[in-house]
Scaffold this active site. Structure first.
Site, PDB file in Angstrom:
ATOM      1  N   THR A   1      -0.994  -1.669   2.147  1.00 31.50           N
ATOM      2  CA  THR A   1      -1.067  -0.378   2.837  1.00 31.50           C
ATOM      3  C   THR A   1      -0.955  -0.663   4.318  1.00 31.50           C
ATOM      4  OG1 THR A   1      -2.476   0.561   1.116  1.00 31.50           O
ATOM      5  CG2 THR A   1      -2.434   1.695   3.247  1.00 31.50           C
TER       6      THR A   1
ATOM      7  N   LYS B   1       0.645   6.851   0.404  1.00 29.55           N
ATOM      8  CA  LYS B   1      -0.619   6.119   0.287  1.00 29.55           C
ATOM      9  C   LYS B   1      -1.626   6.612   1.313  1.00 29.55           C
ATOM     10  CE  LYS B   1      -3.714   3.175  -0.944  1.00 29.55           C
ATOM     11  NZ  LYS B   1      -3.563   1.718  -0.933  1.00 29.55           N
TER      12      LYS B   1
ATOM     13  N   LYS C   1      -9.048   0.412   8.277  1.00 28.66           N
ATOM     14  CA  LYS C   1      -7.665   0.215   8.724  1.00 28.66           C
ATOM     15  C   LYS C   1      -6.775   1.345   8.240  1.00 28.66           C
ATOM     16  CE  LYS C   1      -5.203  -2.108   6.075  1.00 28.66           C
ATOM     17  NZ  LYS C   1      -4.328  -1.899   4.887  1.00 28.66           N
TER      18      LYS C   1
END
Length: 292
Positions: free
Chosen positions: A96, A171, A239
């Site tokens: 990701t 995502k 993140k």
């Protein structure tokens, strides 16, 4: 495709490597610390000391590393994938990461003769172990179709999202949903505990009703048991949420719930809890636990 290079054999990657081998693929792997992958080496994976040694001759190279800077390193450094894989190789980043970085890899990779896909996954360590991951794919549709059997070795819900970067956008949308859902679980548990309810009884009562969710099913029992072992690291979720907020800001969106949940997680990370699982968000609501 028979010979697969795999870069990044962590919590998720290790199970994905195993499932690929079970399906009959020949796995060539690289990890920074060999001792951490001795188990999959003993099961048949072929270890290489560098990316430069790992990727030549592979039909496809899969990467699933930690942070965008790690993706930059494995693809663009002198000893990286773009300099050492054979032209025509399928390059599949399942990290990701930034949609803009996915577009950069696609542009430069295509110019060098590679087939490039961004294909982040969702489903956690359980989905990785059971080969039931959802795989969100961006890139050229014919490349997506060419890799379908490879994806089927790792997941069951495999969907083409659009051009390069769209897998990453999908995502990030997924992570936005998780942030709100898991925060709701933690707030509800905190409320119930403050009112003297038995959390096990509460879980059994609401998990099959309108309040039920994948996040409640996966993490409710772990929270109740005080199990904060990572299926997905808090630091990696932070993140992801930062990436989502950056992209939202670029589109002029104000995602207030996501911003709040991110700030809660960042406070916990500052307490040194970044290596715990995402369910450790409950600690934000328990000052005593956080201080301990």
């Amino acid at each position: 495709m028979k010979k697969i290079g795999f870069i990044g054999v962590g919590i998720m990657g290790k199970s994905m490597v195993r499932n690929l081998m079970k399906t009959g693929y020949e796995l060539h792997i690289y990890a920074r610390t060999k001792a951490k992958v001795d188990d999959v080496i003993s099961e048949g994976a072929i270890f290489h000391e560098s990316i430069k040694e790992c990727v030549p001759g592979c039909d496809a190279v899969i990467t699933i590393v930690g942070f965008p800077r790690d993706v930059e390193e494995v693809y663009f450094d002198e000893g990286g994938i773009l300099e050492n894989a054979d032209p025509g190789t399928y390059l599949i980043d399942m990290t990701t990461t930034s949609p803009m970085l996915a577009e950069k890899i696609s542009k430069e990779g295509t110019e060098k003769g590679f087939h490039v896909l961004d294909a982040p996954v969702t489903g956690g360590d359980t989905g990785a172990k059971n080969a039931t991951l959802s795989i969100l794919v961006g890139g050229e549709k014919e490349d997506y179709e060419a890799c379908m059997e490879l994806f089927k070795a790792m997941g069951t819900n495999i969907n083409y999202q659009g051009k390069a970067g769209c897998g990453q956008h999908a995502k990030l949308a997924n992570q936005i949903m998780i942030a709100g859902a898991l925060s709701g679980v933690c707030e509800a548990f905190s409320y119930a505990q403050a009112k003297g309810l038995d959390l096990n009884v509460l879980f059994d009562s609401v998990s099959t009703g309108a309040a039920g969710s994948k996040q409640l099913d996966a993490f409710g029992p772990k929270i109740i048991a005080g199990d904060y072992a990572p299926g997905f690291f808090m630091k990696h979720f932070i993140k992801d949420m930062k990436l989502a907020l950056t992209e939202a800001n670029m589109s002029g969106l104000s995602l207030e719930v996501l911003s709040l949940v991110l700030s809660n997680y960042e406070e916990l990370a500052q307490e040194g809890l970044g290596d715990l699982g995402t369910q450790a968000l409950i600690k934000y609501y328990d000052v005593q636990d956080v201080e301990e």
